[in-house]
Design a protein around this motif. Structure first.
Motif, PDB file in Angstrom:
ATOM      1  N   THR A   2      -4.421  -1.421  -1.327  1.00 15.97           N
ATOM      2  CA  THR A   2      -4.177  -2.522  -0.385  1.00 15.97           C
ATOM      3  C   THR A   2      -3.886  -3.816  -1.121  1.00 15.97           C
ATOM      4  O   THR A   2      -3.021  -4.591  -0.721  1.00 15.97           O
ATOM      5  CB  THR A   2      -5.417  -2.733   0.515  1.00 15.97           C
ATOM      6  N   ARG A   3      -4.618  -4.015  -2.239  1.00 16.60           N
ATOM      7  CA  ARG A   3      -4.431  -5.236  -3.003  1.00 16.60           C
ATOM      8  C   ARG A   3      -3.004  -5.308  -3.545  1.00 16.60           C
ATOM      9  O   ARG A   3      -2.327  -6.336  -3.461  1.00 16.60           O
ATOM     10  CB  ARG A   3      -5.431  -5.265  -4.145  1.00 16.60           C
ATOM     11  N   PRO A  29      -3.599  11.742  -2.419  1.00 15.44           N
ATOM     12  CA  PRO A  29      -2.847  10.992  -1.400  1.00 15.44           C
ATOM     13  C   PRO A  29      -2.602   9.536  -1.790  1.00 15.44           C
ATOM     14  O   PRO A  29      -1.540   8.987  -1.474  1.00 15.44           O
ATOM     15  CB  PRO A  29      -3.754  11.071  -0.168  1.00 15.44           C
ATOM     16  N   ASN A  30      -3.566   8.901  -2.459  1.00 13.20           N
ATOM     17  CA  ASN A  30      -3.344   7.519  -2.897  1.00 13.20           C
ATOM     18  C   ASN A  30      -2.174   7.456  -3.867  1.00 13.20           C
ATOM     19  O   ASN A  30      -1.328   6.561  -3.778  1.00 13.20           O
ATOM     20  CB  ASN A  30      -4.598   6.951  -3.574  1.00 13.20           C
ATOM     21  N   ILE A  66      -0.356  -3.760  -2.416  1.00 14.26           N
ATOM     22  CA  ILE A  66       0.559  -3.960  -1.290  1.00 14.26           C
ATOM     23  C   ILE A  66       0.588  -5.427  -0.892  1.00 14.26           C
ATOM     24  O   ILE A  66       1.662  -6.007  -0.664  1.00 14.26           O
ATOM     25  CB  ILE A  66       0.130  -3.108  -0.079  1.00 14.26           C
ATOM     26  N   ALA A  67      -0.601  -6.032  -0.832  1.00 14.78           N
ATOM     27  CA  ALA A  67      -0.660  -7.449  -0.464  1.00 14.78           C
ATOM     28  C   ALA A  67       0.118  -8.287  -1.453  1.00 14.78           C
ATOM     29  O   ALA A  67       0.848  -9.210  -1.086  1.00 14.78           O
ATOM     30  CB  ALA A  67      -2.111  -7.896  -0.405  1.00 14.78           C
ATOM     31  N   GLU A  68      -0.011  -7.920  -2.753  1.00 16.87           N
ATOM     32  CA  GLU A  68       0.716  -8.713  -3.748  1.00 16.87           C
ATOM     33  C   GLU A  68       2.207  -8.526  -3.595  1.00 16.87           C
ATOM     34  O   GLU A  68       2.993  -9.456  -3.748  1.00 16.87           O
ATOM     35  CB  GLU A  68       0.255  -8.317  -5.151  1.00 16.87           C
ATOM     36  N   LYS A  69       2.593  -7.284  -3.274  1.00 14.22           N
ATOM     37  CA  LYS A  69       4.032  -7.065  -3.094  1.00 14.22           C
ATOM     38  C   LYS A  69       4.539  -7.841  -1.886  1.00 14.22           C
ATOM     39  O   LYS A  69       5.632  -8.411  -1.906  1.00 14.22           O
ATOM     40  CB  LYS A  69       4.316  -5.568  -2.918  1.00 14.22           C
ATOM     41  N   THR A  70       3.720  -7.858  -0.814  1.00 16.20           N
ATOM     42  CA  THR A  70       4.100  -8.628   0.372  1.00 16.20           C
ATOM     43  C   THR A  70       4.291 -10.090   0.032  1.00 16.20           C
ATOM     44  O   THR A  70       5.179 -10.758   0.538  1.00 16.20           O
ATOM     45  CB  THR A  70       2.987  -8.538   1.450  1.00 16.20           C
ATOM     46  N   ASP A  98     -13.805   2.140  -2.554  1.00 14.33           N
ATOM     47  CA  ASP A  98     -12.787   3.120  -2.188  1.00 14.33           C
ATOM     48  C   ASP A  98     -11.508   2.752  -2.926  1.00 14.33           C
ATOM     49  O   ASP A  98     -11.138   1.588  -2.964  1.00 14.33           O
ATOM     50  CB  ASP A  98     -12.552   3.086  -0.668  1.00 14.33           C
ATOM     51  N   SER A 124       1.154   7.882  -1.953  1.00 15.98           N
ATOM     52  CA  SER A 124       1.676   6.712  -1.245  1.00 15.98           C
ATOM     53  C   SER A 124       2.159   5.645  -2.202  1.00 15.98           C
ATOM     54  O   SER A 124       3.184   5.012  -1.970  1.00 15.98           O
ATOM     55  CB  SER A 124       0.659   6.157  -0.252  1.00 15.98           C
ATOM     56  N   LYS A 179       6.134   4.452  -2.366  1.00 16.90           N
ATOM     57  CA  LYS A 179       6.503   3.070  -2.032  1.00 16.90           C
ATOM     58  C   LYS A 179       6.908   2.270  -3.248  1.00 16.90           C
ATOM     59  O   LYS A 179       7.033   1.047  -3.179  1.00 16.90           O
ATOM     60  CB  LYS A 179       5.353   2.334  -1.332  1.00 16.90           C
ATOM     61  N   VAL A 239      -4.158  -6.164 -10.692  1.00 10.59           N
ATOM     62  CA  VAL A 239      -4.640  -4.825 -11.013  1.00 10.59           C
ATOM     63  C   VAL A 239      -3.827  -4.309 -12.192  1.00 10.59           C
ATOM     64  O   VAL A 239      -2.599  -4.226 -12.117  1.00 10.59           O
ATOM     65  CB  VAL A 239      -4.461  -3.876  -9.810  1.00 10.59           C
ATOM     66  N   ALA A 274      -8.572   3.001  -2.111  1.00 12.55           N
ATOM     67  CA  ALA A 274      -7.576   2.357  -1.256  1.00 12.55           C
ATOM     68  C   ALA A 274      -7.677   0.843  -1.287  1.00 12.55           C
ATOM     69  O   ALA A 274      -6.726   0.142  -0.969  1.00 12.55           O
ATOM     70  CB  ALA A 274      -7.716   2.868   0.173  1.00 12.55           C
ATOM     71  N   GLU A 275      -8.849   0.313  -1.684  1.00 14.95           N
ATOM     72  CA  GLU A 275      -8.969  -1.147  -1.803  1.00 14.95           C
ATOM     73  C   GLU A 275      -7.941  -1.683  -2.780  1.00 14.95           C
ATOM     74  O   GLU A 275      -7.284  -2.697  -2.527  1.00 14.95           O
ATOM     75  CB  GLU A 275     -10.346  -1.524  -2.335  1.00 14.95           C
TER      76      GLU A 275
END
Lengths: 217, 398, 584
Positions: free
Chosen positions: B80-81, B104-105, B83-87, B74, B108, B112, B96, B76-77
């Motif tokens: 999410t990756r 929609p992907n 986002i995790a790196e940004k976190t 998917d 978002s 952001k 990536v 979105a994987e």
């Protein structure tokens, strides 16, 4: 009561041609103790397995076992009503002494209270009054052996097999327990087959002694 | 004199800017050489995977760029990756480099601030693409692209049916309802949490709503229930006639295709107009399957590639985005033996030899022609699809 | 050198060795804590934060209330919860009952080594592969339906009935049982070594009880404490299984673990809050479930005692047992058919309803995978092999040195070791991934290998420790009396004697690693594709032929290792009958 009769019993390992027990026939009269002796590994315990009905599949057997007039050779083991005592007492460790005895008691009596009274009496007769709620592990070797015999007798067997049951007990206990077992068994008029390699046990039994020897073909 | 000067200046500026652009591109090429690009793309389709492998071979030969296809179940994987790196505070050397993304992907990620760019119109091959303001390349689900993603594949909402079981398939939503009532259990749609399932609802809404223009603006709490009433009325009648009485749905487009192959349903849907023909070629579907589009036009959009803000190898990613827009690449992709995916390039911008290549592609009875695909409808505002999914879950979850 | 000097020298040497031993112990304890406990706790913490609204990546830096309210408000959440609990408890309870019945039947009739050989294929097949195969068997267009159509059923088209993906999760329960029963059989069989089953059976028969009753009243109560931990692990697994639930479980609504995964994959980053909250809820559920199961045990004991005191010897138990054993046979037959159908699909070109065999054949998918996906094969095998070997060494070190630890420390460390089996993977892997990113460790083979060992290590410890501790102490004492030091005893007595259990544990570790999905996916950041990540990515696409190739590959390597583990001791110890594993 009834006698225990073996006719032409031959037992051998499936993978070998040499039989362990070769054409054994004997009669154990009611109320008497017959002794089977022989060196280790000769097949004494296997013979008892055969009589009891739980012969290891690695063995095959021929011959008949009769109790009184009934041929029980092909009967399921739980229907044979043949009691057994082993070297280890095999009291069920997860049940109390009283529950062990209740396990043995036949359920002809449906009243719970009646059953409880019966086992209390049995314990009292063996000098074990009040032991019903005890953990078997807390009993001494001699006490355990007595409870085991009581359990076997409460199931109202028609014959009793003893597989070196006194071997683990030390000398002075041995005599007491031995007389206890023989007295009770004889009082119930049971045919008893004792397997042992101890000559004192054999002599005390007071019955026929059969020596098993290495059979050769 | 003055006009000549103007023309010369304009020409000079164009020349310099194109010289500058090509210089800049040469720089990009130089930097990209030797890079390894991690392209995060959905890996559920064998042929797409094979095509991406082919792209990898080509870019390595031509530009010295190595391509690594990270197979996702998917998109979105990958989101999410990132986002995790940004976190974790990782704003460079991200894992990536390139994402296959749209809708929609994309929304978002763009909102952001997770994307790098703009870059799409700076690619040399962008000249083949129609970037006019309302084209599918400029507006992704009513969101202005603004160069943050570059197109590579055409998606069009089509239906596949088994011609051995029915001669003439339903072509409007009302016809679907009638047909499904007469043939219960032979039609279904993917779960609405899947993009294709949600699109089916969206397509139905567009056909059943009284005033389609209202879908171009955002849905509000006030108008949503009223606008969607005809949809739910129609769907409530349809649902009990669906496969498994509408109690359970296939999880994805491919799961649905397997149902069609197993003869459990007679009609399925897809985003890939050439998907069924390719599957027949592959033995995955029986030869009697045909593809068609609805009578009043269907939804269609582009699939894009985007570059995350913290991508390690932005240059290599751009090289690949550019290579995907190469006319030969698009033609190769449209070949039904390869991918069968329709080209995103504007045919009016191609020269004769490039057009000839397109015309020479093999065909198949299951493959619809461009004309048969019919009108492409404009996507409604994304808020409609989001609310539709939510409302469907509320109404029909057990 | 004269005696006093020699003696003091020896004393100093001995002191040094003991201090080294202490040093080694501390190092071991340190490694276990650093490699296991701290990262799990930290990972869990990182997952906890978003569920309270703390998602700095999209600017939410305030801690709010736990997302529990929103979860309950989500449509279908209550059903998901119910479903998860029902499937989890039902599958564990049924698997337990079936496994015990089967053991009761085969005990004494089949040699233990033969049972291990026969169980190996079922143990080695990963969960996802089994689910795919069973889904094909039971589907209305599936194998059983094709066997009977159209001659028996008259169906020209598959019927529209719900068999798999059903609302109550029955097909999921069946799939779970198909994997759990062989595992429990293995565990029970090894536990049986601790009591003299034959003699208890004889005693029970002598008292007039049939086989089934003896098992229920006498043998099971004694064995149950030995397998209790394995049962809890099975329960925790059933409550949090993901891949099987996706393939063969209900979809509307799905189980909690699938719901959580869907939210994790949602394009809306705010769904992260719901996703992590669901993961936390799942962890709580496991805790509650284990406690509930423990309470149920107490109830069963009380009821059981009452039943035993009644002394009934009726035949009902025997009929019931025979019925249950038939069910196990049916289940195992289905598993075999599932594997066979996977093989057929992997070499099929076109296979349609109602044909029993494929219409046309092709090996194109096998050649595609074996030729172009070699790095995937390499990754899977390398990670599995290295992880199992390293974890095995650690396990040996742990088992060897734990004699020195006080019992309380031993228990604490043991709890830490099995912690990963009780927390849902998704609950701490996500948070752990973020930490690894910060430390720059993410995306490497080492990160993935480490994540795998979190799960491989406990399984190796569980399957090895029983055999390790049962090794007759007198061998060690005899060797010591012959002058061998600890290391020599370990290398030349213990390890050679335990070769068979060691190899079997390694095989189990290997197959656990092969079947792991989330750890490879999350920690590898997609750069370390394994056979399982590919298989699940393809499960979202649905060409059954490619799915079957990957599923079979998933199963193939562990099976090879399993059979090697059973075969090697026979070859090495061809002249030492006791160690071959024939009699055990």
């Amino acid at each position: 009561m009834t006698k225990l009769e073996l006719s032409h019993v031959t037992i051998w390992l499936r993978s070998s041609r040499r039989p362990l027990i070769n054409d054994l026939s004997l009669v154990v009269p009611s109320g008497e103790v017959t002794v089977i002796m022989g060196s280790s590994g000769i097949g004494k315990s296997t013979l008892l397995d055969f009589i009891g009905g739980h012969l290891d599949p690695a063995f095959t057997a021929r011959g008949n076992v009769k109790i009184g007039e009934y041929d029980i050779t092909h009967l399921a083991p739980e229907k044979r009503r043949i009691g057994i005592m082993f070297q280890d007492d095999l009291l069920f460790p997860h049940l109390s002494v009283g529950e062990n005895l209740l396990f043995g008691l036949r359920s002809d009596l449906n009243k719970v209270a009646g059953r409880q009274a019966l086992i209390e009496d049995a314990l009292a007769s063996a000098d074990l009054a009040g032991f019903a709620d005890r953990d078997p592990a807390s009993l001494s070797g001699g006490q355990r052996a007595r409870v085991t015999l009581l359990r076997s007798l409460l199931a109202k067997p028609q014959a009793l097999l003893l597989d070196e049951p006194f071997a683990r007990l030390d000398k002075h206990l041995r005599t007491d327990v031995r007389s206890f077992v023989f007295e009770h068994a004889i009082a119930e008029k049971l045919p008893v087959l004792l397997v042992t390699h101890d000559e004192v046990d054999a002599a005390a039994a007071g019955g026929k002694i059969i020596m098993l020897q290495e059979s050769s073909i | 004199m003055f006009r000549l000067g103007l023309v010369l200046t304009a020409g000079f500026l164009t020349l310099t800017s194109s010289v500058l652009a090509s210089e800049k591109w040469n720089e990009t090429l130089a930097k990209a050489k030797g890079q390894t690009i991690y392209w995060n793309a959905w890996g559920g389709d064998q042929r797409t995977n094979a095509f991406i492998d082919w792209v990898g071979e080509q870019v390595e030969q031509r530009y010295g760029v190595r391509l690594n296809h990270v197979k996702l179940s998917d998109t979105a994987e990958a989101v999410t990756r990132v986002i995790a790196e940004k976190t974790a505070g990782k704003s460079s050397d991200g894992s990536v480099d390139l994402i296959w993304i749209n809708g929609p992907n994309f929304l978002s990620m763009k909102e952001k601030g997770l994307l790098a760019g703009p870059f799409a119109q700076d690619l040399p091959n962008a000249r083949y693409v129609d970037f006019s303001p309302s084209s599918p390349a400029s507006v992704d689900f009513t969101i202005p692209v603004e160069g943050y993603e570059s197109p590579w594949r055409l998606a069009k909402f089509v239906f596949n049916y088994n011609s051995a079981r029915l001669a003439s398939p339903p072509r409007t939503m009302q016809e679907f309802l009638i047909w499904s009532k007469n043939n219960p259990g032979r039609f279904t749609h993917p779960v609405v949490s899947n993009f294709l399932g949600a699109t089916f609802l969206k397509q139905a809404l567009m056909e059943l709503v009284s005033d389609p223009k209202i879908l171009q603006s955002a849905a509000t709490d006030n108008n949503f229930d009223q606008v969607t009433t005809p949809l739910w009325t129609w769907y409530d009648e349809l649902r009990p006639t669906l496969w498994r009485q509408g109690k359970t749905f296939p999880a994805s487009e491919q799961a649905q295709q397997q149902l069609l192959s197993d003869d459990e349903i007679d009609i399925s849907m897809s985003f890939d107009p050439a998907g069924a023909a390719a599957a027949i070629n592959d033995g995955a579907l029986p030869g009697t399957i045909r593809t068609y589009a609805l009578a009043n036009g269907t939804l269609g959009n582009f699939s894009f590639v985007a570059i995350p803000f913290n991508a390690k190898n932005k240059e290599g990613a751009m090289i690949i985005a550019n290579f995907l827009l190469e006319p030969e690449t698009q033609t190769h992709a449209q070949n039904i033996n390869v991918l069968g995916s329709f080209s995103v390039l504007d045919q009016s911008k191609l020269n004769d030899s490039q057009l000839a290549l397109l015309a020479a592609l093999p065909t198949s009875p299951a493959l619809p022609t461009n004309a048969e695909l019919g009108k492409t409808l404009l996507e409604p505002h994304p808020s409609w699809m989001i609310r539709l999914s939510k409302a469907w879950k509320e109404r029909y979850s057990q | 050198m004269d005696d006093p000097t020699k003696q003091s020298l020896e004393r100093t040497l001995f002191a040094m060795i003991s201090r080294t031993a202490i040093g080694l112990r501390s190092i071991l304890a340190l490694i276990l804590t650093a490699a296991f406990f701290i990262p799990i706790v930290l990972g869990f913490w990182q997952t906890l934060l978003p569920s309270f609204g703390y998602i700095p990546a999209i600017g939410l830096t305030r801690i709010e209330v736990f997302a529990g309210q929103d979860l309950i408000a989500e449509p279908g959440f209550a059903s998901s919860l119910r479903l998860t609990l029902v499937t989890g408890f039902a599958s564990t309870a049924l698997a337990c009952i079936l496994a015990f019945s089967f053991c009761a039947m085969i005990q004494n009739r089949i040699a233990k080594s033969a049972t291990e050989r026969f169980l190996a294929p079922f143990l080695a097949t990963p969960h996802a592969a089994m689910a795919i195969g069973l889904a094909f068997l039971f589907a209305p267009s599936g194998f059983f339906s094709r066997l009977m159509s159209p001659w028996a059923t008259g169906w020209q088209k598959p019927p529209d009935i719900i068999t798999i993906n059903d609302d109550w999760g029955v097909s999921l329960i069946i799939a779970l049982i198909a994997k759990e029963v062989p595992f429990l059989l293995l565990v029970i069989l090894s536990a049986l070594n601790h009591i003299s089953v034959h003699k208890f059976m004889a005693t029970g028969h002598a008292l007039g009880y049939g086989r089934a009753q003896i098992w229920i009243k006498i043998i099971i109560p004694q064995i149950y404490p030995l397998i209790r931990l394995s049962l809890y692990i099975v329960l925790a697994f059933s409550l949090s299984v993901v891949d099987m639930a996706i393939i063969i479980g209900p979809s509307n609504p799905p189980t909690l673990s699938v719901l959580s995964l869907q939210w994790f994959s949602d394009s809306d980053p705010l769904s992260l809050r719901l996703a992590t909250a669901t993961a936390i809820v799942q962890t709580l559920i496991i805790l509650v479930a284990v406690t509930l199961w423990f309470a149920m045990e107490r109830v069963v004991i009380v009821v059981g005692r009452w039943w035993i005191r009644k002394g009934g010897r009726g035949p009902v138990s025997d009929y019931l047992m025979r019925f249950l054993v038939t069910m196990v046979h049916v289940l195992l037959a289905c598993s075999v058919l599932a594997l066979i159908s996977l093989v057929l699909w992997s070499v099929a070109w076109r296979w349609q309803f109602p044909d029993i065999t494929p219409l046309s054949w092709s090996v194109q998918y096998w050649s595609y995978v074996l030729n172009s996906d070699q790095d995937i094969l390499f990754n899977s095998i390398a990670i599995a092999a290295c992880t199992s070997l390293i974890c095995l060494s650690f396990a040996i070190a742990w088992l060897e040195w734990q004699n020195f630890e006080t019992p309380s420390i031993r228990i604490i460390v043991f709890c830490i070791i099995i912690l990963p089996l009780f927390i849902p993977q998704i609950a701490f892997l996500f948070g752990l991934h973020i930490l690894f990113l910060r430390w720059g460790l993410s995306g490497s083979l080492i990160a993935v290998g480490w994540a795998h060992s979190l799960f491989v290590f406990p399984y190796i410890i569980l399957t090895l420790s029983d055999s390790w501790r049962s090794l007759d102490n007198r061998y060690i004492r005899s060797a010591a009396s012959l002058g061998a030091n600890r290391m020599k005893i370990l290398l030349r007595v213990k390890l050679p004697m335990l070769l068979r259990p060691l190899l079997i544990s390694a095989a189990i570790g290997f197959s656990v690693s092969m079947g792991l999905y989330l750890p490879s996916l999350v920690m590898g950041e997609g750069r370390i594709p394994t056979i399982t990540t590919e298989a699940v990515a393809l499960a979202s696409g649905a060409d059954r032929r490619l799915q079957s190739v990957y599923a079979l590959l998933q199963a193939l390597f562990p099976m090879i290792i399993f059979f090697a583990a059973l075969l090697i001791p026979r070859i090495i110890y061809v002249e030492h009958a006791d160690l071959r594993g024939d009699r055990q």
